[in-house]
Scaffold this active site. Structure first.
Site, mmCIF file in Angstrom:
data_model
loop_
_atom_site.group_PDB
_atom_site.id
_atom_site.type_symbol
_atom_site.label_atom_id
_atom_site.label_comp_id
_atom_site.label_asym_id
_atom_site.label_seq_id
_atom_site.Cartn_x
_atom_site.Cartn_y
_atom_site.Cartn_z
ATOM 1 N N ASP A 1 -8.224 3.852 1.235
ATOM 2 C CA ASP A 1 -7.248 4.211 2.260
ATOM 3 C C ASP A 1 -7.994 4.729 3.492
ATOM 4 O O ASP A 1 -8.689 5.744 3.406
ATOM 5 C CB ASP A 1 -6.343 5.305 1.674
ATOM 6 C CG ASP A 1 -5.254 5.724 2.632
ATOM 7 O OD1 ASP A 1 -5.277 5.295 3.800
ATOM 8 O OD2 ASP A 1 -4.378 6.488 2.196
ATOM 9 N N ASN B 35 2.302 1.391 4.410
ATOM 10 C CA ASN B 35 2.611 0.110 5.083
ATOM 11 C C ASN B 35 2.303 0.170 6.580
ATOM 12 O O ASN B 35 2.978 -0.449 7.392
ATOM 13 C CB ASN B 35 4.076 -0.313 4.855
ATOM 14 C CG ASN B 35 4.379 -1.772 5.236
ATOM 15 O OD1 ASN B 35 5.484 -2.111 5.623
ATOM 16 N ND2 ASN B 35 3.390 -2.634 5.137
ATOM 17 N N CYS C 191 0.864 -1.189 0.000
ATOM 18 C CA CYS C 191 0.000 0.000 0.000
ATOM 19 C C CYS C 191 0.896 1.234 0.000
ATOM 20 O O CYS C 191 2.063 1.153 -0.415
ATOM 21 C CB CYS C 191 -0.979 -0.022 1.174
ATOM 22 S SG CYS C 191 -0.211 0.003 2.806
ATOM 23 N N CYS D 234 -1.459 0.645 7.416
ATOM 24 C CA CYS D 234 -2.898 0.337 7.532
ATOM 25 C C CYS D 234 -3.279 -0.895 6.702
ATOM 26 O O CYS D 234 -3.457 -1.994 7.227
ATOM 27 C CB CYS D 234 -3.749 1.530 7.112
ATOM 28 S SG CYS D 234 -3.473 3.025 8.082
ATOM 29 N N ARG D 235 -3.398 -0.703 5.380
ATOM 30 C CA ARG D 235 -3.967 -1.771 4.546
ATOM 31 C C ARG D 235 -3.035 -2.964 4.359
ATOM 32 O O ARG D 235 -3.433 -4.113 4.584
ATOM 33 C CB ARG D 235 -4.352 -1.194 3.169
ATOM 34 C CG ARG D 235 -5.484 -0.197 3.232
ATOM 35 C CD ARG D 235 -5.620 0.590 1.948
ATOM 36 N NE ARG D 235 -4.491 1.491 1.757
ATOM 37 C CZ ARG D 235 -4.287 2.244 0.681
ATOM 38 N NH1 ARG D 235 -5.141 2.180 -0.320
ATOM 39 N NH2 ARG D 235 -3.246 3.043 0.602
ATOM 40 N N SER D 236 -1.775 -2.728 3.937
ATOM 41 C CA SER D 236 -0.923 -3.884 3.607
ATOM 42 C C SER D 236 -0.498 -4.699 4.827
ATOM 43 O O SER D 236 -0.423 -5.927 4.729
ATOM 44 C CB SER D 236 0.271 -3.481 2.737
ATOM 45 O OG SER D 236 1.135 -2.594 3.388
HETATM 46 P P1 4NP Z 1 -1.818 2.785 4.136
HETATM 47 O O1 4NP Z 1 -2.449 4.136 4.719
HETATM 48 O O2 4NP Z 1 -1.252 3.127 2.775
HETATM 49 O O3 4NP Z 1 -2.995 1.863 4.055
HETATM 50 O O4 4NP Z 1 -0.773 2.338 5.116
HETATM 51 C C1 4NP Z 1 -1.718 5.335 4.836
HETATM 52 C C2 4NP Z 1 -0.853 5.515 5.878
HETATM 53 C C3 4NP Z 1 -0.171 6.701 6.011
HETATM 54 C C4 4NP Z 1 -0.372 7.715 5.105
HETATM 55 C C5 4NP Z 1 -1.227 7.529 4.044
HETATM 56 C C6 4NP Z 1 -1.906 6.329 3.903
HETATM 57 N N1 4NP Z 1 0.302 8.959 5.270
HETATM 58 O O5 4NP Z 1 0.035 9.875 4.480
HETATM 59 O O6 4NP Z 1 1.138 9.078 6.187
#
Ligand code: 4NP
Length: 156
Positions: A123, A10, A7, A12-14
């Site tokens: 997201d 790294n 994702c 939340c989703r992945s």
């Molecule tokens: P992820 O979510 O891609 O599912 O881990 C996010 C985590 C952090 C951020 C964006 C999306 N960020 O902008 O810090």
């Protein structure tokens, strides 16, 4: 089989996809390898988001011990399949692909359930706990589809 979940951050989703995939692999006694990474470097070395950890714990898939890392070109050597959570992730992964063969390893994870739909796992980072729960439920279904598709050899 070596599977990488990717994702943006790294956190939340992945990592949730990794945790769910690990659980299903272990429950099915498969000897597959799973890891996760983010296309961005914002959260390298960080634990998953506390909201994702809490939902994982609530639904029986602990991910508190995972640590963020950035996707890199070497991942094309180390993994057979690379699942992107959304099209932006997919685009950034493909930018690092060293060959046409490497490009073929990259897939949008939602296409495992709805082939050709090119939908994304939303997201949840700026969302509510309900958004995190929805991501968990979606990833539970998607990782089950990944497992079944690979077992049935539909995907190779
Ligand atoms: P992820 O979510 O891609 O599912 O881990 C996010 C985590 C952090 C951020 C964006 C999306 N960020 O902008 O810090």
């Amino acid at each position: 089989m070596r599977i990488l979940m990717v994702c943006l951050g790294n956190i939340c989703r992945s990592p949730m996809a990794e945790g769910l995939m690990r659980r299903k692999i272990s429950e099915a006694n498969l000897d597959w390898i799973v890891d996760s990474a983010g296309t961005a470097n914002y959260h390298v070395g960080s634990s998953p988001d506390h909201r994702m950890i809490a939902i994982g714990k609530q639904f029986g898939t602990p991910i508190h011990d995972l640590k963020g890392r950035q996707f890199c070109a070497k991942d094309f050597d180390d993994f057979d399949l690379i699942f992107a959570m959304d099209q932006s992730n997919e685009k950034n992964i493909l930018k690092l692909a060293p060959s046409p063969e490497a490009r073929k390893k990259v897939r949008l994870i939602l296409n495992e359930l709805h082939p050709g739909s090119n939908q994304q796992v939303p997201d949840p980072y700026y969302g509510s706990m309900a958004d995190f729960e929805n991501v968990y439920v979606l990833l539970d279904t998607l990782t089950e589809a990944v497992k079944n598709n690979l077992i049935n050899d539909k995907n190779r």
